[in-house]
Design an enzyme around this catalytic site. Sequence first.
Site, PDB file in Angstrom:
ATOM      1  N   ASP A  87       2.075   2.767   3.530  1.00  0.00           N
ATOM      2  CA  ASP A  87       1.214   3.935   3.322  1.00  0.00           C
ATOM      3  C   ASP A  87       1.096   4.806   4.579  1.00  0.00           C
ATOM      4  O   ASP A  87       1.211   6.030   4.514  1.00  0.00           O
ATOM      5  CB  ASP A  87      -0.168   3.428   2.895  1.00  0.00           C
ATOM      6  CG  ASP A  87      -1.177   4.537   2.677  1.00  0.00           C
ATOM      7  OD1 ASP A  87      -1.009   5.297   1.710  1.00  0.00           O
ATOM      8  OD2 ASP A  87      -2.125   4.635   3.472  1.00  0.00           O
ATOM      9  N   ASP A 110       0.845  -1.202   0.000  1.00  0.00           N
ATOM     10  CA  ASP A 110       0.000   0.000   0.000  1.00  0.00           C
ATOM     11  C   ASP A 110       0.877   1.248   0.000  1.00  0.00           C
ATOM     12  O   ASP A 110       1.690   1.446   0.899  1.00  0.00           O
ATOM     13  CB  ASP A 110      -0.937   0.003   1.213  1.00  0.00           C
ATOM     14  CG  ASP A 110      -2.126   0.930   1.012  1.00  0.00           C
ATOM     15  OD1 ASP A 110      -1.903   2.097   0.628  1.00  0.00           O
ATOM     16  OD2 ASP A 110      -3.266   0.490   1.231  1.00  0.00           O
ATOM     17  N   SER A 129      -7.051   4.151  -1.857  1.00  0.00           N
ATOM     18  CA  SER A 129      -6.867   2.699  -1.877  1.00  0.00           C
ATOM     19  C   SER A 129      -8.147   1.931  -2.172  1.00  0.00           C
ATOM     20  O   SER A 129      -8.092   0.805  -2.677  1.00  0.00           O
ATOM     21  CB  SER A 129      -6.331   2.220  -0.523  1.00  0.00           C
ATOM     22  OG  SER A 129      -5.048   2.744  -0.292  1.00  0.00           O
ATOM     23  N   GLU A 138      -1.486  -7.981   1.613  1.00  0.00           N
ATOM     24  CA  GLU A 138      -1.196  -6.548   1.603  1.00  0.00           C
ATOM     25  C   GLU A 138      -0.200  -6.176   2.694  1.00  0.00           C
ATOM     26  O   GLU A 138      -0.369  -6.534   3.865  1.00  0.00           O
ATOM     27  CB  GLU A 138      -2.475  -5.725   1.837  1.00  0.00           C
ATOM     28  CG  GLU A 138      -2.177  -4.226   1.680  1.00  0.00           C
ATOM     29  CD  GLU A 138      -3.099  -3.290   2.443  1.00  0.00           C
ATOM     30  OE1 GLU A 138      -3.216  -2.136   2.018  1.00  0.00           O
ATOM     31  OE2 GLU A 138      -3.689  -3.684   3.477  1.00  0.00           O
ATOM     32  N   HIS A 143       2.278   8.668   5.180  1.00  0.00           N
ATOM     33  CA  HIS A 143       1.336   9.721   5.591  1.00  0.00           C
ATOM     34  C   HIS A 143       1.890  10.495   6.800  1.00  0.00           C
ATOM     35  O   HIS A 143       1.637  11.681   6.957  1.00  0.00           O
ATOM     36  CB  HIS A 143      -0.026   9.132   5.951  1.00  0.00           C
ATOM     37  CG  HIS A 143      -0.889   8.827   4.768  1.00  0.00           C
ATOM     38  ND1 HIS A 143      -1.213   9.769   3.822  1.00  0.00           N
ATOM     39  CD2 HIS A 143      -1.522   7.682   4.378  1.00  0.00           C
ATOM     40  CE1 HIS A 143      -1.995   9.223   2.900  1.00  0.00           C
ATOM     41  NE2 HIS A 143      -2.191   7.953   3.206  1.00  0.00           N
ATOM     42  N   ASP A 170      -0.944   0.009  -4.777  1.00  0.00           N
ATOM     43  CA  ASP A 170      -2.230   0.587  -5.190  1.00  0.00           C
ATOM     44  C   ASP A 170      -2.039   2.010  -5.714  1.00  0.00           C
ATOM     45  O   ASP A 170      -2.717   2.453  -6.615  1.00  0.00           O
ATOM     46  CB  ASP A 170      -3.262   0.519  -4.058  1.00  0.00           C
ATOM     47  CG  ASP A 170      -2.709   0.991  -2.724  1.00  0.00           C
ATOM     48  OD1 ASP A 170      -1.511   1.334  -2.634  1.00  0.00           O
ATOM     49  OD2 ASP A 170      -3.482   1.004  -1.757  1.00  0.00           O
ATOM     50  N   HIS A 171      -1.064   2.718  -5.129  1.00  0.00           N
ATOM     51  CA  HIS A 171      -0.799   4.093  -5.542  1.00  0.00           C
ATOM     52  C   HIS A 171       0.551   4.500  -4.971  1.00  0.00           C
ATOM     53  O   HIS A 171       1.119   3.797  -4.141  1.00  0.00           O
ATOM     54  CB  HIS A 171      -1.888   5.040  -5.032  1.00  0.00           C
ATOM     55  CG  HIS A 171      -2.052   4.955  -3.539  1.00  0.00           C
ATOM     56  ND1 HIS A 171      -1.134   5.489  -2.658  1.00  0.00           N
ATOM     57  CD2 HIS A 171      -2.985   4.334  -2.769  1.00  0.00           C
ATOM     58  CE1 HIS A 171      -1.515   5.219  -1.423  1.00  0.00           C
ATOM     59  NE2 HIS A 171      -2.625   4.512  -1.452  1.00  0.00           N
ATOM     60  N   THR A 173      -7.967  -1.761   1.376  1.00  0.00           N
ATOM     61  CA  THR A 173      -7.355  -2.679   0.411  1.00  0.00           C
ATOM     62  C   THR A 173      -7.816  -4.133   0.613  1.00  0.00           C
ATOM     63  O   THR A 173      -8.344  -4.734  -0.322  1.00  0.00           O
ATOM     64  CB  THR A 173      -5.818  -2.559   0.454  1.00  0.00           C
ATOM     65  OG1 THR A 173      -5.474  -1.192   0.253  1.00  0.00           O
ATOM     66  CG2 THR A 173      -5.163  -3.418  -0.599  1.00  0.00           C
TER      67      THR A 173
HETATM   68 ZN   LIG Z   1      -3.094   6.255   2.109  1.00  0.00          ZN
END
Ligand SMILES: [Zn+2]
Length: 482
Positions: A321, A46, A98, A316, A325, A362-363, A161
Amino acid sequence: MVANSAALPSVQSDSPWFKDSAQLVASKANLENKTKAKNVILFVGDGMGISTLTAARIYQGQQINGNQGGEENFLSFELFNHTALVKTYNTNQQTPDSAGTMTAIATGVKSKAGVLSVSDTALRGNCLSSKGNELVTLVDLANAKGLSTGVVSTARITHATPAATYANSPERNWEADSNLTAEAVANECKDIAYQMVMRDQDNALSVALGGGRRAFLPNTVTDGENKTGRRKDGMDLTQAWVENYENAAYVWNKEAFDAIDVASTDHLLGLFNSSHMEYEADRADDVGGEPSLTEMTAKSIELLKKNDNGYLLIVESGRIDHAHHAGNAKRALMDAVELSNAVKAAYETTDPDETLILVTADHSHVFTIAGYPKRGNPILGLVHGVDGNLSTAIDGKPYTTLGYTNGPGAVVGTRDDLSSVDTQDRDFMQQALVPMGSETHAGEDISLHATGPGANLAQGVIEQNVIFHIINQAQSLGGTKY
Ligand SMILES: [Zn+2]
């Protein structure tokens, strides 16, 4: 001057750079392309954009080599033969979230940010609009074909996710029934935890491992450290799991997880934290004890491979992620390295002729590798140039190689002097440009890495929903007539 091979100077042809690459390309040229996979394992990091891969590979290399070199290292899956670039936008967002991205991977169609495996026609947070717009997922298709299925995450198992693989919901935040709106209750939308545990026996998950106990426990139950369950319907879904399925087991700590007898367990639920599991950097500090992503992956494979028809496992690494953040690169990189370890374990315990392994994200995140640090400069450190001297910016102060375009580490006013700061501490927050409480996702492409039968389908620049079709095609899941 046109060179031919005889004309290459030995400083060129005898160079390890030259010889190793020539050998690698020759070995790949002879590969046989098989396209049908008995098993598929899909790993999703993620927020694991390409800059995260580069930094994680250097970080891992420097851990091995004692804080030097590292650039020459490869994460396990970076050695896979097939790679594609993946476009991640949602139908309504240039930079995605996500929920929408995993919906694309799990169902073969893109959708809005915030929704889980419902079509773009549904409105986020509106139950009624999602009715009739629920999408069939890879898990549904694999179960219908008689395969075993598993979902593993270091985030809450009800987080976006993992949830997109087994739940249909117009709102990713409906993790427990207490999160449902009055409209959702009136129109009979079910929360995500409920959807996971109350699946029919013939469409049940065989493995579900992650964090997020609170969405499964009644709000009358205290779950360690004064954290309470989040269910107001009084249901204990961990108990329901054991009652609903044959040969089912529920565990909540590493000791019980390690003691699970795979031969006699067909449905394993493990919830190792009230909320997300710990970062790999902090896992040893967890009071109850948590298995690593590698251990969860290995146990899942052991259990799923009991099915002679094959299996689909989705794993996952959910907290790369979260660390990004928080503007905190070290935890993100350590989790990315642990994902690499989990992929390595999967590769080594499966047959490459029958198991397709895919690794993607995912990104991305607005995470950068900056300046001109000398080769071998500590990836978490201050930039030192080729001459070994500390590099400074126009303000005369040093700067780190890693940074963010925005986030909580943003510099407001005068930039801190990092000369005497330990930038390699696990709590260090990299400096950033635009001040934001939470660093954001990024919109550039992420990568897909593949090995095993069907891996050759991963090539070029693709839309994210193509990943569904690669799995559907390789595993003949029947999701389309092609
Ligand atoms: Zn995020």
